[in-house]
Design an enzyme around this catalytic site. Sequence first.
Site, mmCIF file in Angstrom:
data_model
loop_
_atom_site.group_PDB
_atom_site.id
_atom_site.type_symbol
_atom_site.label_atom_id
_atom_site.label_comp_id
_atom_site.label_asym_id
_atom_site.label_seq_id
_atom_site.Cartn_x
_atom_site.Cartn_y
_atom_site.Cartn_z
ATOM 1 N N ARG A 284 0.812 -1.221 0.000
ATOM 2 C CA ARG A 284 0.000 0.000 0.000
ATOM 3 C C ARG A 284 0.847 1.274 0.000
ATOM 4 O O ARG A 284 0.379 2.324 -0.433
ATOM 5 C CB ARG A 284 -0.945 -0.003 1.196
ATOM 6 C CG ARG A 284 -2.040 -1.048 1.095
ATOM 7 C CD ARG A 284 -3.152 -0.802 2.086
ATOM 8 N NE ARG A 284 -4.219 -1.788 1.927
ATOM 9 C CZ ARG A 284 -5.342 -1.792 2.630
ATOM 10 N NH1 ARG A 284 -5.549 -0.851 3.537
ATOM 11 N NH2 ARG A 284 -6.258 -2.706 2.426
ATOM 12 N N ASP B 176 -14.609 10.427 10.531
ATOM 13 C CA ASP B 176 -13.683 9.389 10.076
ATOM 14 C C ASP B 176 -12.277 9.973 10.102
ATOM 15 O O ASP B 176 -12.108 11.204 10.028
ATOM 16 C CB ASP B 176 -14.046 8.908 8.670
ATOM 17 C CG ASP B 176 -13.507 7.507 8.386
ATOM 18 O OD1 ASP B 176 -14.280 6.537 8.545
ATOM 19 O OD2 ASP B 176 -12.318 7.373 8.039
#
Length: 273
Positions: free
Chosen positions: A35, A147
């Site tokens: 990633r 978030d």
Amino acid sequence: MIPMTDLEFTQLAELIKRRAGIHLKAEKRALLAGRLQKLVQDKGLESFSEYYNLLQGRNHTSAAELTQLVDRISTNHTFFMREQGHFTYFRQQVLPELLQRQGERDLRIWSAGCSSGEEPYTLAMLIDEAFSGDGRRGWDTQLLATDISNSALEAARRGRYSAEALGALPERWARRYFEPEEKGYYTVKPAIRSQVLFRRFNLMDEKFPFTRRFHAIFCRNVMIYFDQATRIRLVHKFYEMTEPGGYLFIGHSESLDRERTAYRYVMPAVYRK
């Protein structure tokens, strides 16, 4: 391809846990390296150690880098009506209780770890249906959705979903709360979008900045990424931010240690203060 050493994985994993609460076990090294690979290369860095040193700075650049890191490693997988029993209980039990209160005319609901917005928009639609005619007049029904991922919040604010994503919703909702766009996409109508306040928030912050407690907190399928000690601390903070009689909803793959929480078990993945 830049290799990631054991030391580099350990350093990055500890930083990620400290800043975002996400606990990466040793077997996640390949996932983390994958990633971050392009990110590190695009910055012209030659190793993950150089990247770690960049993150360790105390300036605006390092803060932005940390935000970018969290966006890369966060798993923002969700969908409408996920774990539908929670929404049924919220509609049939929680909302009627809140609407029958004398005096207070506000609903304080928090979607913690809201990802791309499906959960808070579902709650907003349930709240909208709970009011009939002019029944909403004088009520504050805006709910908070937070978030840690900026990219997830951007998607949530857009409120744009495919026709396939809407397939899990009642057909009347698709007609009433969404506007069709081209290429088979739909956008949440402004009347519902205005009922959700999206904010970036890190659940690992030492103190929660809210001035009032919540009647219901939804934090579902978030704590699966935390270790036990982190979960215990977070649930304690949630309890402090829950109104007496209020509810905590967690994911069905999660559970609370009943010996170490003051919440009372109601049903699978639902607890009450």
